[in-house]
Design a protein around this motif. Structure first.
Motif, PDB file in Angstrom:
ATOM      1  N   GLN A   1      59.757  -5.065  -3.308  1.00 40.07           N
ATOM      2  CA  GLN A   1      58.735  -5.543  -4.355  1.00 40.07           C
ATOM      3  C   GLN A   1      57.607  -4.442  -4.364  1.00 40.07           C
ATOM      4  OE1 GLN A   1      57.826  -9.462  -2.565  1.00 40.07           O
ATOM      5  NE2 GLN A   1      58.116 -10.246  -4.617  1.00 40.07           N
ATOM      6  N   SER A   2      57.214  -4.017  -3.372  1.00 42.42           N
ATOM      7  CA  SER A   2      56.158  -3.036  -3.202  1.00 42.42           C
ATOM      8  C   SER A   2      56.648  -1.564  -3.844  1.00 42.42           C
ATOM      9  CB  SER A   2      55.693  -2.687  -1.886  1.00 42.42           C
ATOM     10  OG  SER A   2      54.828  -1.760  -1.504  1.00 42.42           O
TER      11      SER A   2
ATOM     12  N   THR B   1      47.406  -0.761  -7.860  1.00 44.31           N
ATOM     13  CA  THR B   1      46.264  -1.625  -7.581  1.00 44.31           C
ATOM     14  C   THR B   1      46.970  -3.019  -6.952  1.00 44.31           C
ATOM     15  OG1 THR B   1      44.687  -0.986  -8.883  1.00 44.31           O
ATOM     16  CG2 THR B   1      44.164  -3.197  -8.299  1.00 44.31           C
ATOM     17  N   GLU B   2      47.851  -3.600  -7.675  1.00 42.25           N
ATOM     18  CA  GLU B   2      48.658  -4.500  -7.104  1.00 42.25           C
ATOM     19  C   GLU B   2      49.361  -4.527  -5.910  1.00 42.25           C
ATOM     20  OE1 GLU B   2      47.933  -4.766 -11.397  1.00 42.25           O
ATOM     21  OE2 GLU B   2      48.762  -3.169  -9.956  1.00 42.25           O
ATOM     22  N   VAL B   3      49.851  -3.476  -5.731  1.00 42.37           N
ATOM     23  CA  VAL B   3      50.537  -3.049  -4.402  1.00 42.37           C
ATOM     24  C   VAL B   3      49.528  -3.157  -3.382  1.00 42.37           C
ATOM     25  CG1 VAL B   3      51.519  -1.496  -2.869  1.00 42.37           C
ATOM     26  CG2 VAL B   3      52.221  -1.497  -5.447  1.00 42.37           C
TER      27      VAL B   3
ATOM     28  N   ILE C   1      46.133  -8.411   1.606  1.00 33.80           N
ATOM     29  CA  ILE C   1      46.328  -9.847   2.115  1.00 33.80           C
ATOM     30  C   ILE C   1      47.108 -10.028   3.305  1.00 33.80           C
ATOM     31  CG2 ILE C   1      47.599 -12.153   1.460  1.00 33.80           C
ATOM     32  CD1 ILE C   1      46.888 -11.420  -1.400  1.00 33.80           C
ATOM     33  N   PHE C   2      48.141  -9.128   3.317  1.00 37.16           N
ATOM     34  CA  PHE C   2      49.235  -9.263   4.629  1.00 37.16           C
ATOM     35  C   PHE C   2      48.553  -8.664   6.015  1.00 37.16           C
ATOM     36  CE2 PHE C   2      52.548  -6.990   6.926  1.00 37.16           C
ATOM     37  CZ  PHE C   2      53.082  -7.921   7.436  1.00 37.16           C
TER      38      PHE C   2
ATOM     39  N   ILE D   1      54.905 -13.944  -2.640  1.00 36.77           N
ATOM     40  CA  ILE D   1      54.701 -14.712  -3.814  1.00 36.77           C
ATOM     41  C   ILE D   1      53.497 -13.843  -4.744  1.00 36.77           C
ATOM     42  CG2 ILE D   1      53.300 -16.810  -4.546  1.00 36.77           C
ATOM     43  CD1 ILE D   1      54.410 -18.026  -1.870  1.00 36.77           C
ATOM     44  N   TYR D   2      52.539 -13.227  -4.183  1.00 31.17           N
ATOM     45  CA  TYR D   2      51.711 -12.571  -4.972  1.00 31.17           C
ATOM     46  C   TYR D   2      52.485 -11.238  -5.840  1.00 31.17           C
ATOM     47  CZ  TYR D   2      47.987  -9.162  -6.457  1.00 31.17           C
ATOM     48  OH  TYR D   2      47.279  -8.160  -6.981  1.00 31.17           O
TER      49      TYR D   2
END
Length: 464
Positions: free
Chosen positions: A120-121, A131-133, A139-140, A173-174
């Motif tokens: 996904q990353s 930014t999303e990555v 979070i992780f 999930i994000y």
């Protein structure tokens, strides 16, 4: 697609990761035994095995393919479907961990989520969604090194695994919010990536032996106690190179994107490596200087690893500009055969020297094996990138190499080495003010002060 702002986002996330990891290992160093740290090291080792052996669709090529389609404004959803579906279909092979100690087979859900979110990353990076990555990585990281400190106080490795798994689940999930999903594999695309990327996959597998071989041999010959000491100092030593590498995480999608748009790969690789050297060489020297104080004050139980940390931080950080040439070799897509040779020689060197030196020198022998490996692979990346016409070897590039060698004088006197390197950048004109102006065009307003610092140590005039 802005490579600089993207790189800064990866840099900030990695810095956050490093600081939280420092807190975690400070707690482990004071409240847990090196054996506990050794178990953490083994979980990280299997994590690396998962990423290396199960990524038959190489992460780098997935990033390059989606960036390529994106640059041409073509439909890239088939790349996303194929990569994510592959990670699901290959996950049952993780059941081989059922034959290992309980804390490893309890980690199977974590390793699956780690593999899935890694794809996904890479896909999000290829689309320029830096930014999303990095939000997902933050979070992780908070779960991995922050919340899991609770497990250290309780000496509970299973609790730590549970926290890591929940962190990986939330990240997956994000990420999925920004990616379409369909259980579908495009056979034409799959064959294309497998055909062009099989050598990169083999390279990744071999590179695992190269990067982790010293730790595997240390665990085999010396046991988990010494592995715990070596793991901690090695993790601390790679922080500077990891920060630099994270800053350049946007290089592969960005260089692919602009290469498709018509930019010269030689120009991009040369400027990137020289600008990185402007940062990496002083950091390598200063890292060498502060390592004894860092370990003796924060991790007194691990003082036997000080010399190992000094060698690792100096050589791994100083050679980063040359290690990054592999990124441009992948983006240029000339030939991936050199990666097999580089990986094979690297793995052979690390394992053989580790077996030879560790019985005599302990963990210092493992560090020496990694130092020689960094020098060997850097030289080979340089040779093949020049041969493939991916990297030029002109006056400025030659001066960069000279300054890299001068940084190794830290083994004798780090102050002299630092002075020579800083003066060398100023007097030899390794990086020109025109190139800093290019970087300035990508720099956000809040970091203009850093550009002023770069202007102070760069020049258009050279003594040669």
């Amino acid at each position: 697609m802005n490579p600089l702002t993207g790189g800064l986002k990866f840099l900030s996330t990695t810095l956050f990761n490093s600081l939280l990891a420092l807190v975690f290992f400070l707690a482990a160093g004071h409240f847990a035994s090196p054996s506990f740290v050794g178990k953490v090291a083994i979980i990280q080792l299997v994590e690396t095995i998962t990423a290396s052996f199960f990524s038959v669709l190489p992460f780098q090529l997935v990033t390059r393919e989606v960036a390529h389609y994106y640059a041409l404004s073509q439909d890239y959803t088939k790349v996303i479907y194929t990569a994510l579906s592959y990670s699901l279909l290959v996950s049952p092979f993780l059941l081989f961990l059922l034959f290992f100690p309980s804390y490893l087979w309890l980690s199977i859900p974590y390793f699956f989520l780690y593999l899935y979110s890694s794809y996904q990353s890479q896909l999000l990076s290829g689309l320029g969604m830096f930014t999303e990555v990095n939000v997902g990585n933050t979070i992780f990281t908070f779960a991995r090194w922050g919340i899991s400190v609770i497990a250290v106080f309780y000496h509970n490795i299973k609790l730590m695994i549970l926290i890591w798994t929940l962190g990986a689940l939330i990240r997956a999930i994000y990420y999925q919010r920004f990616l379409p999903f369909k259980l579908y594999i495009d056979k034409v695309l799959l064959r294309k990536i497998l055909r062009t990327g099989f050598l990169i996959y083999l390279y990744g597998v071999i590179l695992f032996v190269s990067f982790q071989g010293d730790r595997v041999v240390t665990a085999f010959l010396l046991g988990s106690y010494d592995l715990g000491i070596y793991q901690l100092v090695a993790l601390a030593a790679i922080v500077p190179s990891m920060l630099i590498s994270s800053f350049s995480s946007s290089l592969l999608p960005s260089s692919t994107y602009y290469y498709v748009k018509g930019r010269d790969m030689r120009e991009m690789s040369s400027m990137a490596s020289r600008i990185v050297s402007l940062v990496s060489l002083p950091i390598a020297i200063l890292g060498y200087a502060v390592s004894p104080l860092f370990i003796s004050k924060l991790f007194p139980q691990y003082v036997s690893g000080i010399e190992s940390m000094q060698l690792l931080v100096l050589f791994l950080t100083a050679t980063m500009p040359l290690q990054l040439l592999s990124t441009f070799m992948i983006a240029a897509k000339v030939s991936y055969r050199p990666f097999i040779l580089i990986g094979s020689l690297s793995a052979l060197e690390v394992v053989s020297l580790s077996y030879l030196l560790i019985p005599k020198l302990g963990i210092l022998g493992a560090a020496i094996a990694q130092v020689i490996n960094a020098l060997l692979t850097s030289a080979l990346y340089l040779i093949f990138s020049v041969k493939q016409n991916v990297f030029p070897l002109g006056r400025r590039e030659a001066f960069m190499l000279v300054l890299t060698v001068l940084s190794f004088l830290s083994l004798i006197n780090w102050i002299i080495a630092l002075v020579l390197v800083v003066l060398g950048f100023r007097l030899l004109g390794v990086v020109s003010t025109d190139e800093i102006k290019v970087v300035e065009g990508f720099t956000p307003q809040s970091l203009k002060w850093f550009i002023k610092v770069l202007y102070l140590i760069t020049t258009d005039r050279s003594i040669y």
